[in-house]
Each structure stands twice: as C-alpha cells, then as structure tokens.
Design a protein around this motif. Structure first.
Motif, mmCIF file in Angstrom:
data_model
loop_
_atom_site.group_PDB
_atom_site.id
_atom_site.type_symbol
_atom_site.label_atom_id
_atom_site.label_comp_id
_atom_site.label_asym_id
_atom_site.label_seq_id
_atom_site.Cartn_x
_atom_site.Cartn_y
_atom_site.Cartn_z
ATOM 1 N N GLU A 171 77.385 56.586 -3.797
ATOM 2 C CA GLU A 171 75.940 56.745 -3.691
ATOM 3 C C GLU A 171 75.495 58.037 -4.360
ATOM 4 O O GLU A 171 74.489 58.071 -5.064
ATOM 5 C CB GLU A 171 75.511 56.749 -2.230
ATOM 6 C CG GLU A 171 75.720 55.424 -1.530
ATOM 7 C CD GLU A 171 75.471 55.515 -0.035
ATOM 8 O OE1 GLU A 171 75.266 56.636 0.481
ATOM 9 O OE2 GLU A 171 75.480 54.466 0.608
ATOM 10 N N TYR A 202 77.120 59.721 -6.783
ATOM 11 C CA TYR A 202 77.288 59.607 -8.228
ATOM 12 C C TYR A 202 76.186 58.747 -8.846
ATOM 13 O O TYR A 202 75.700 59.044 -9.935
ATOM 14 C CB TYR A 202 78.651 59.020 -8.583
ATOM 15 C CG TYR A 202 79.811 59.916 -8.207
ATOM 16 C CD1 TYR A 202 79.698 61.298 -8.223
ATOM 17 C CD2 TYR A 202 81.019 59.372 -7.838
ATOM 18 C CE1 TYR A 202 80.758 62.105 -7.881
ATOM 19 C CE2 TYR A 202 82.093 60.180 -7.491
ATOM 20 C CZ TYR A 202 81.950 61.549 -7.517
ATOM 21 O OH TYR A 202 82.993 62.347 -7.184
ATOM 22 N N GLY A 203 75.794 57.687 -8.175
ATOM 23 C CA GLY A 203 74.713 56.854 -8.679
ATOM 24 C C GLY A 203 73.399 57.601 -8.733
ATOM 25 O O GLY A 203 72.642 57.501 -9.703
ATOM 26 N N PHE A 204 73.110 58.394 -7.701
ATOM 27 C CA PHE A 204 71.881 59.174 -7.666
ATOM 28 C C PHE A 204 71.888 60.226 -8.763
ATOM 29 O O PHE A 204 70.912 60.373 -9.516
ATOM 30 C CB PHE A 204 71.724 59.824 -6.294
ATOM 31 C CG PHE A 204 70.508 60.692 -6.175
ATOM 32 C CD1 PHE A 204 69.247 60.138 -6.100
ATOM 33 C CD2 PHE A 204 70.636 62.076 -6.154
ATOM 34 C CE1 PHE A 204 68.123 60.934 -6.001
ATOM 35 C CE2 PHE A 204 69.519 62.880 -6.056
ATOM 36 C CZ PHE A 204 68.268 62.313 -5.972
ATOM 37 N N GLY A 230 73.673 60.230 -11.491
ATOM 38 C CA GLY A 230 73.641 59.556 -12.791
ATOM 39 C C GLY A 230 72.245 59.096 -13.164
ATOM 40 O O GLY A 230 71.833 59.216 -14.321
ATOM 41 N N SER A 231 71.485 58.577 -12.199
ATOM 42 C CA SER A 231 70.131 58.117 -12.506
ATOM 43 C C SER A 231 69.216 59.293 -12.830
ATOM 44 O O SER A 231 68.411 59.224 -13.767
ATOM 45 C CB SER A 231 69.571 57.297 -11.353
ATOM 46 O OG SER A 231 69.402 58.123 -10.203
ATOM 47 N N ILE A 232 69.348 60.389 -12.102
ATOM 48 C CA ILE A 232 68.529 61.572 -12.387
ATOM 49 C C ILE A 232 68.887 62.132 -13.760
ATOM 50 O O ILE A 232 68.007 62.493 -14.554
ATOM 51 C CB ILE A 232 68.740 62.645 -11.295
ATOM 52 C CG1 ILE A 232 68.232 62.139 -9.956
ATOM 53 C CG2 ILE A 232 68.059 63.957 -11.668
ATOM 54 C CD1 ILE A 232 66.754 61.858 -9.899
ATOM 55 N N THR A 233 70.178 62.186 -14.093
ATOM 56 C CA THR A 233 70.615 62.694 -15.393
ATOM 57 C C THR A 233 70.085 61.818 -16.519
ATOM 58 O O THR A 233 69.647 62.325 -17.565
ATOM 59 C CB THR A 233 72.147 62.753 -15.448
ATOM 60 O OG1 THR A 233 72.605 63.541 -14.357
ATOM 61 C CG2 THR A 233 72.643 63.335 -16.744
ATOM 62 N N THR A 234 70.092 60.518 -16.338
ATOM 63 C CA THR A 234 69.581 59.606 -17.358
ATOM 64 C C THR A 234 68.094 59.817 -17.593
ATOM 65 O O THR A 234 67.631 59.845 -18.742
ATOM 66 C CB THR A 234 69.857 58.151 -16.943
ATOM 67 O OG1 THR A 234 71.254 57.984 -16.746
ATOM 68 C CG2 THR A 234 69.367 57.175 -17.989
ATOM 69 N N VAL A 235 67.333 59.979 -16.533
ATOM 70 C CA VAL A 235 65.887 60.194 -16.666
ATOM 71 C C VAL A 235 65.616 61.514 -17.383
ATOM 72 O O VAL A 235 64.762 61.585 -18.287
ATOM 73 C CB VAL A 235 65.203 60.158 -15.278
ATOM 74 C CG1 VAL A 235 63.779 60.657 -15.348
ATOM 75 C CG2 VAL A 235 65.250 58.752 -14.713
ATOM 76 N N THR A 240 66.548 61.212 -21.112
ATOM 77 C CA THR A 240 65.544 60.421 -21.830
ATOM 78 C C THR A 240 64.280 61.233 -22.066
ATOM 79 O O THR A 240 63.694 61.182 -23.162
ATOM 80 C CB THR A 240 65.218 59.139 -21.043
ATOM 81 O OG1 THR A 240 66.421 58.413 -20.828
ATOM 82 C CG2 THR A 240 64.224 58.276 -21.776
#
Length: 179
Positions: free
Chosen positions: A62, A64-66, A68-73, A76
């Motif tokens: 959970e 790592y997913g959080f 990873g999503s923040i890093t992707t945003v 971008t």
C-alpha cells in the motif's frame, strides 16, 4: 481460557429476510460495513491488547503504491511544465539549465514507435516459429495417438481409453461426409 480475561465477540450474519436471494446495492453494503460494530479480541478493562490483536500499520504494498502514484503525478507535472513553459519564463524563475525542447517531443515519439515495433517484431517471431500449413507437425505431434482397436472378447474388462486425437480422415468424414 477464562471468560473474564478474554472477552471475544463473534460476528454472525443476520438471518435472511426471506428464503429468496437478497440483492443489495453497493451503497447498502458500504453503509452496513460502516455501522457494524468493531470486533475486539481483547478486554478493554485489562489495558493493552495482545500482540495478535494489535494493528500493525499499513502494508508495504500500500505504501509503495501510494508513493509510486504521487511520484508519477509529480514527474508528469514537471515534464509538462518543462515542455510548455517558454525558456524566458524558466530563466526568470532562476532555472538556467533545461534540456532542449526537441526532447519534449522526441522521447514520447520514440517510446510510441518502440512499442509499436516491438509488437510487430513479436508477431513476426511467432510466425517464424510456427510450422507451415503443409507440415505434418501441424497435424501430429509426440502426443498423437490413434484409436485402439477394440475386440468384443474384452467386453467385460474394457479399460478406459486414453486421451487421443481424432484422425484427420475421421474429421473430414464427419464434416464433409464420405468423399
């Protein structure tokens, strides 16, 4: 264990409303989950819960997913800011070194072309690995077996037939009749 030391309450499903199946909407299910009493595996009057009853925090997947999503945003947003902001505006903000704007278009184009070519190459390799239609390996392989001949004398002790392929001649007879 002593009932005074450990007070466990077990959840039991509510009795069905009627013998027919009950269909609930997702909203009803979520509202029931919110209003359900929490299950305690320990007696609050004794102090701290046992090690097995404690909450151990979020799972690593959970977290790592959080992250990873923040890093992707963020990546971008930085990419779009770099690609669309004019260089004089970036210099006025104190950013003196940025890669050329050419790479803002070149990298995504390169990735799209690479994915498309990899799919074409993968399909081509599959066609190369497939034998031609005139090859006997498309009809027979190491597991092909012909149907065993049955003799009426073995009627009582007839074994179960192994899995086998139906012959091409028999399939042609079934599909197209006797030709």
């Amino acid at each position: 264990m002593d009932d005074g030391v450990r007070n466990t309450r077990e959840w039991s499903p509510p009795p069905p409303a009627s013998p027919s199946l009950v269909v609930r909407s997702p909203r009803q299910t979520v509202s029931r989950l919110r209003t359900r009493r929490t299950h305690r595996d320990w007696d609050p009057s004794l102090g701290r819960p046992s090690f097995a009853a404690r909450d151990h925090g979020p799972k690593p997947s959970e977290v790592y997913g959080f992250v990873g999503s923040i890093t992707t945003v963020i990546a971008t947003a930085v990419y779009l800011a770099w690609a669309y902001t004019p260089e004089p505006c970036l210099r006025s903000l104190g950013i003196t070194y940025v890669p050329s704007k050419y790479w803002a278009l070149a990298v995504p184009s390169f990735v799209i072309v690479a994915v498309a070519l990899s799919m074409v190459i993968y399909i081509g390799l599959n066609f190369l690995a497939t034998p031609p239609p005139t090859s006997f390996s498309t009809m027979f392989d190491e597991n092909s077996r012909e149907r065993m001949a049955f003799s009426p004398a073995m009627e009582e002790e007839r074994p179960i037939e192994p899995i086998l392929d139906i012959g091409v001649v028999q399939i042609n007879n079934l599909m197209f009749g006797d030709t």
